[in-house]
Design an enzyme around this catalytic site. Structure first.
Site, PDB file in Angstrom:
ATOM      1  N   ASP A  34       0.841  -1.198   0.000  1.00  0.00           N
ATOM      2  CA  ASP A  34       0.000   0.000   0.000  1.00  0.00           C
ATOM      3  C   ASP A  34       0.878   1.251   0.000  1.00  0.00           C
ATOM      4  O   ASP A  34       0.590   2.244  -0.646  1.00  0.00           O
ATOM      5  CB  ASP A  34      -0.882   0.038   1.255  1.00  0.00           C
ATOM      6  CG  ASP A  34      -1.988  -1.004   1.174  1.00  0.00           C
ATOM      7  OD1 ASP A  34      -1.997  -1.773   0.198  1.00  0.00           O
ATOM      8  OD2 ASP A  34      -2.824  -1.032   2.094  1.00  0.00           O
ATOM      9  N   PHE A  37       2.292   1.952  -3.349  1.00  0.00           N
ATOM     10  CA  PHE A  37       1.212   2.423  -4.215  1.00  0.00           C
ATOM     11  C   PHE A  37       0.922   3.901  -3.943  1.00  0.00           C
ATOM     12  O   PHE A  37       0.819   4.711  -4.864  1.00  0.00           O
ATOM     13  CB  PHE A  37      -0.052   1.585  -3.975  1.00  0.00           C
ATOM     14  CG  PHE A  37      -1.205   2.018  -4.825  1.00  0.00           C
ATOM     15  CD1 PHE A  37      -1.341   1.531  -6.119  1.00  0.00           C
ATOM     16  CD2 PHE A  37      -2.146   2.928  -4.351  1.00  0.00           C
ATOM     17  CE1 PHE A  37      -2.391   1.941  -6.928  1.00  0.00           C
ATOM     18  CE2 PHE A  37      -3.201   3.349  -5.147  1.00  0.00           C
ATOM     19  CZ  PHE A  37      -3.317   2.852  -6.439  1.00  0.00           C
ATOM     20  N   ASP A  38       0.831   4.248  -2.656  1.00  0.00           N
ATOM     21  CA  ASP A  38       0.564   5.642  -2.305  1.00  0.00           C
ATOM     22  C   ASP A  38       1.650   6.568  -2.826  1.00  0.00           C
ATOM     23  O   ASP A  38       1.391   7.697  -3.217  1.00  0.00           O
ATOM     24  CB  ASP A  38       0.432   5.794  -0.783  1.00  0.00           C
ATOM     25  CG  ASP A  38      -0.850   5.152  -0.269  1.00  0.00           C
ATOM     26  OD1 ASP A  38      -1.739   4.874  -1.109  1.00  0.00           O
ATOM     27  OD2 ASP A  38      -0.954   4.915   0.941  1.00  0.00           O
ATOM     28  N   LEU A  84     -34.329  -9.110  -6.318  1.00  0.00           N
ATOM     29  CA  LEU A  84     -34.556 -10.480  -6.779  1.00  0.00           C
ATOM     30  C   LEU A  84     -35.371 -11.247  -5.758  1.00  0.00           C
ATOM     31  O   LEU A  84     -35.293 -10.971  -4.570  1.00  0.00           O
ATOM     32  CB  LEU A  84     -33.209 -11.191  -6.950  1.00  0.00           C
ATOM     33  CG  LEU A  84     -32.275 -10.622  -8.000  1.00  0.00           C
ATOM     34  CD1 LEU A  84     -30.910 -11.270  -7.889  1.00  0.00           C
ATOM     35  CD2 LEU A  84     -32.839 -10.846  -9.394  1.00  0.00           C
ATOM     36  N   LYS A 119     -23.546 -14.109  -5.806  1.00  0.00           N
ATOM     37  CA  LYS A 119     -24.321 -12.985  -5.285  1.00  0.00           C
ATOM     38  C   LYS A 119     -23.411 -12.204  -4.339  1.00  0.00           C
ATOM     39  O   LYS A 119     -22.981 -12.721  -3.316  1.00  0.00           O
ATOM     40  CB  LYS A 119     -25.553 -13.495  -4.542  1.00  0.00           C
ATOM     41  CG  LYS A 119     -26.512 -12.390  -4.151  1.00  0.00           C
ATOM     42  CD  LYS A 119     -27.798 -12.976  -3.592  1.00  0.00           C
ATOM     43  CE  LYS A 119     -28.847 -11.924  -3.339  1.00  0.00           C
ATOM     44  NZ  LYS A 119     -28.408 -10.806  -2.527  1.00  0.00           N
ATOM     45  N   CYS A 414     -19.681  -3.217  39.137  1.00  0.00           N
ATOM     46  CA  CYS A 414     -18.660  -3.335  38.102  1.00  0.00           C
ATOM     47  C   CYS A 414     -17.681  -4.434  38.502  1.00  0.00           C
ATOM     48  O   CYS A 414     -17.135  -4.409  39.607  1.00  0.00           O
ATOM     49  CB  CYS A 414     -17.920  -2.013  37.939  1.00  0.00           C
ATOM     50  SG  CYS A 414     -16.497  -2.151  36.843  1.00  0.00           S
ATOM     51  N   CYS A 438     -12.102   3.769  37.457  1.00  0.00           N
ATOM     52  CA  CYS A 438     -12.235   2.341  37.149  1.00  0.00           C
ATOM     53  C   CYS A 438     -11.003   1.871  36.368  1.00  0.00           C
ATOM     54  O   CYS A 438     -10.698   2.400  35.295  1.00  0.00           O
ATOM     55  CB  CYS A 438     -13.502   2.092  36.341  1.00  0.00           C
ATOM     56  SG  CYS A 438     -13.646   0.382  35.782  1.00  0.00           S
TER      57      CYS A 438
HETATM   58  S1  IVH Z   1     -28.926  -8.868 -10.666  1.00  0.00           S
HETATM   59  C1  IVH Z   1     -33.077  -7.147 -11.674  1.00  0.00           C
HETATM   60  N1  IVH Z   1     -26.686 -10.046  -9.958  1.00  0.00           N
HETATM   61  O1  IVH Z   1     -28.849  -8.713  -4.930  1.00  0.00           O
HETATM   62  C2  IVH Z   1     -31.962  -7.887 -11.091  1.00  0.00           C
HETATM   63  N2  IVH Z   1     -27.889  -8.813  -8.314  1.00  0.00           N
HETATM   64  O2  IVH Z   1     -31.730  -9.248  -4.055  1.00  0.00           O
HETATM   65  C3  IVH Z   1     -30.829  -7.037 -10.770  1.00  0.00           C
HETATM   66  N3  IVH Z   1     -26.795  -8.723  -6.128  1.00  0.00           N
HETATM   67  O3  IVH Z   1     -30.413  -5.653  -5.614  1.00  0.00           O
HETATM   68  C4  IVH Z   1     -29.865  -7.664  -9.858  1.00  0.00           C
HETATM   69  N4  IVH Z   1     -25.025  -9.916  -6.677  1.00  0.00           N
HETATM   70  O4  IVH Z   1     -27.953  -5.670  -4.938  1.00  0.00           O
HETATM   71  C5  IVH Z   1     -27.740  -9.289  -9.567  1.00  0.00           C
HETATM   72  N5  IVH Z   1     -24.654 -11.104  -9.479  1.00  0.00           N
HETATM   73  C6  IVH Z   1     -25.695 -10.341  -9.092  1.00  0.00           C
HETATM   74  C7  IVH Z   1     -25.804  -9.841  -7.770  1.00  0.00           C
HETATM   75  C8  IVH Z   1     -26.932  -9.081  -7.429  1.00  0.00           C
HETATM   76  C9  IVH Z   1     -25.633  -9.236  -5.712  1.00  0.00           C
HETATM   77  C10 IVH Z   1     -27.721  -7.950  -5.263  1.00  0.00           C
HETATM   78  C11 IVH Z   1     -28.258  -6.688  -5.857  1.00  0.00           C
HETATM   79  C12 IVH Z   1     -29.758  -6.839  -5.905  1.00  0.00           C
HETATM   80  C13 IVH Z   1     -29.973  -7.872  -4.850  1.00  0.00           C
HETATM   81  C14 IVH Z   1     -31.239  -8.624  -5.158  1.00  0.00           C
END
Ligand code: IVH
Length: 673
Positions: A34, A37-38, A84, A119, A414, A438
């Site tokens: 780091d 890099f800085d 979702l 996700k 305490c 304390c």
């Molecule tokens: S697609 C209309 N892809 O999960 C669909 N969402 O519960 C758009 N998220 O609001 C979302 N990883 O914040 C998508 N690979 C991924 C994701 C993802 C995390 C989050 C996102 C979304 C939430 C849905």
């Protein structure tokens, strides 16, 4: 340095910094520290200061932030940002696939393919690019309306400020508007570093909360410091784009985004289940948190036709991994007394393996939590690690309760000093009110003072501080500086040499910055970032002590709660005494004198900025003037030497013209620099 040389060095520095950003944020394989890099970034900024006209909008220097946003403007999303639907079961995933298949068949297609992605556990945002340049970034908000947080998002290295060429004719042109959606998140290591800079009472519970909190900051330079990451998972563009989601992901990649890399085209439920199984363990090794897998129909031309329910699209679903749990026994509970007197019950557990590590302790947070769980010593308990880094007790396995268990009593006194505990109304915690005497609170304050992000006093660890406090040698941080070699050498596990090391470290701490000292004092709710803001607004402790509540609350990111806590801190006698000792010892009670001038081109000039400059934000521009001997004033009078006017300059420009004050534009300003 001459201009041609400067131009050359800038180009190579930018390429190198971009490369390291990519290695760090995209490939998670940094090759330099780091610190190094800085240094590169500092050098870049130094040259750009000398040649401001060589600054490009996509230079890494444009990511250091500085812009302060008081209120985020509201953005209405062109298309709502849906979320979702979630499921925890593979059966429901199979149902989803069958449903989509039916819908696809109704549209004349067959055998739909899916893309499985990780996700990411962060905060969803939307980015708008016009002709390849980032013009706006916003939060999801309620799905229809979000906040415009462009200044904050620009500081994130993985968000391109300008799109790279989209990789050949297949992908059409970069003209017009493109929307990219994705997730801002924080890597585990960056999250932990951030928490270390925060007072215990304000630590974030998990990287997602830290991300959400950071994106709402008013001061973008603080956002820049926190090292946020971004992954893109959605692209909307004109007609010309590819129609398969998988191709769009690789298009995002060639535009300069990070797509995470961990996705897979699946032709059937078995392949999807395989991907989910593959990542259920592997995900613990990732440098960031994932809480599931997202499945999307690959053919995006069908997305619109399949449509959405009120909240989520029909062409995608999120599978969430069940939280990692383990069963163990609660052996006992100890009560810790924090630096601010807070009593925290800590569970002592029969050691057990959970999500890649052995757990033997876990916080029970407070007594409300103990009551809610109905937990007793001897109980079999379930512990869980979900988003949180630290595992927590989530339930008692009541049907396995042994015959003998004992209740967890709220201590009345305490455990450290025997003072009756108090519980302020509206709070869930008990406190030891014996703030001054304390020993636990004294130790906590001294340790905080010495900690790495505060005065960074090496060799002053827990065991040593405990002895110093117990023997009455140290009552507050001020006492550290009058310790003698003999006093130190006399302590357990200490000798002449180790005593000298401590004294040297103490001596060295006197050269730390004033901002660090403000943090080290341990004022409730004042973390490193707040301390920096305070140091900036109040260049000496004396000035800070005189500040009133309203005045303090006007400093960026300081609200009434912090303001009150600062006032309260300075009203205490022991604080007064400690500050005198610190001052006596020669600690930095005020900000260092400003650096030497770059040149004297603005000497004797009073300068006003009005309207928006294109290449500099107000703060940087003011800094440039100050570094050249000029003064910044805020209202126009006959005595004003110079008005620098940018776009949409208003009444100040008018007044300047009336009074005959010299007005220049940004180009001329740069020449003067
Ligand atoms: S697609 C209309 N892809 O999960 C669909 N969402 O519960 C758009 N998220 O609001 C979302 N990883 O914040 C998508 N690979 C991924 C994701 C993802 C995390 C989050 C996102 C979304 C939430 C849905």
């Amino acid at each position: 340095m001459d201009r041609t040389k400067a131009q050359k060095e800038l180009e190579s520095l930018r390429a190198e910094i971009d490369r390291h950003n990519r290695l760090y944020y995209v490939e998670a394989k940094p090759v330099i520290s780091d610190y190094d890099f800085d240094k590169l970034l500092e050098r870049l900024i130094e040259i750009e200061k000398e040649y401001p006209d060589l600054v490009t909008p996509d230079s890494p220097s444009q990511r250091v932030g500085g812009e302060i946003t008081k209120v985020f403007p509201v953005v209405v999303h062109r298309e709502p940002m849906l979320s979702l639907s979630n499921t925890y079961s593979l059966e429901e995933v199979a149902d989803f696939c069958r449903r989509v298949e039916k819908l696809v068949e109704a549209e004349g297609g067959s055998n739909p393919e899916f893309v499985a992605e990780l996700k990411f556990d962060g905060v969803a945002i939307s980015l708008l690019y016009r002709d390849g340049v980032l013009v706006r970034g916003s939060t999801r908000g309620d799905g229809t309306r979000g906040d415009d947080i462009t200044a904050n998002l620009k500081t994130i290295p993985a968000i391109p400020l300008r799109l790279q060429s989209a990789g050949g004719p297949l992908f059409g042109t970069m003209q017009g508007e493109i929307e990219v959606r994705g997730e801002v998140f924080m890597r585990k290591a960056d999250f932990e570093k951030l928490n270390e800079t925060r007072p215990e009472e304000d630590r974030f519970a998990n990287p997602r909360n830290a991300t959400a909190g950071t994106l709402k900051l008013q001061d973008s330079s603080e956002v820049a410091r926190r090292r946020m990451s971004f992954v893109a998972y959605f692209l909307r563009e004109g007609e010309s784009g590819p129609s398969a989601h998988l191709q769009r992901l690789s298009q995002l990649d060639s535009m300069g985004f990070v797509t995470g890399g961990h996705f897979k085209l699946c032709r059937n439920v078995e392949e999807i289940a395989g991907f989910i199984a593959e990542w259920s363990e592997k995900r613990w090794k990732l440098p960031f948190e994932t809480d599931g897998v997202v499945l999307k129909l690959n053919d995006t031309t069908l997305w619109e036709r399949l449509g959405a329910t009120a909240k989520s699209p029909r062409w995608a679903i999120a599978y969430k991994y069940p939280a990692q749990q383990a069963k163990t026994v609660l052996r006992g509970v100890v009560f810790q007394v924090g630096r601010l007197g807070t009593i925290t019950p800590v569970a002592e557990l029969e050691p057990v393996r959970l999500a890649g590590s052995t757990v033997s302790r876990s916080t029970l947070h407070n007594f409300d939590e103990i009551e809610r769980l109905g937990v007793r010593v001897g109980d079999r308990v379930m512990i869980e690690k979900s988003g949180e880094v630290i595992p927590k007790v989530v339930a008692v396995v009541t049907d396995e309760r042994p015959e003998v268990t004992t209740a967890i009593e709220v201590p009345e006194l305490c455990p450290e000093c025997g003072t009756p505990l108090v519980r302020p109304e509206s709070e869930v915690s008990f406190y030891c009110p014996n703030e001054e005497a304390c020993p636990a609170q004294k130790r906590g304050r001294v340790l905080h003072f010495a900690s790495r992000n505060a005065m960074d006093i090496q060799n002053l660890g827990e065991a040593l501080v405990a002895q110093l406090v117990d023997r009455g040698l140290v009552s507050d941080a001020g006492d550290l500086y009058s310790l003698t070699p003999d006093q130190l050498a006399d302590l357990d596990r200490m000798a002449a040499k180790s005593a000298q090391n401590v004294l040297n470290a103490l001596e060295k701490s006197k050269t730390q910055s004033y901002a660090r000292l403000l943090f080290a004092l341990g004022i409730r709710h004042v973390g490193q970032a707040t301390a920096r803001e305070l140091a900036h607004a109040y260049p000496s402790i004396e000035r800070l002590r005189q500040a009133g509540e309203e005045e303090l609350a006007a400093v960026p990111d300081i609200g009434p709660v912090i303001a009150r806590s600062i006032l309260e801190f300075f009203s205490k006698t022991w604080v007064d005494e400690m500050l005198s000792k610190l001052e006596e010892a020669g600690l930095p009670m005020e900000a260092a004198a400003p650096k030497a001038l770059v040149n004297r081109n603005f000497e004797g000039l009073s300068v006003i900025f009005t309207g928006g400059l294109e290449r500099h934000d107000r703060q940087t521009a003011s800094q440039l003037v100050l570094e050249r001997g000029g003064r910044i004033v805020t209202s126009v009078s006959k005595k004003t030497s110079l008005v620098v006017a940018g776009a949409e300059a208003g009444s100040k420009l008018e007044k300047a013209r009336k009074l005959g004050v010299r007005v220049i534009g940004e180009d001329e300003f740069e020449q003067m620099l």
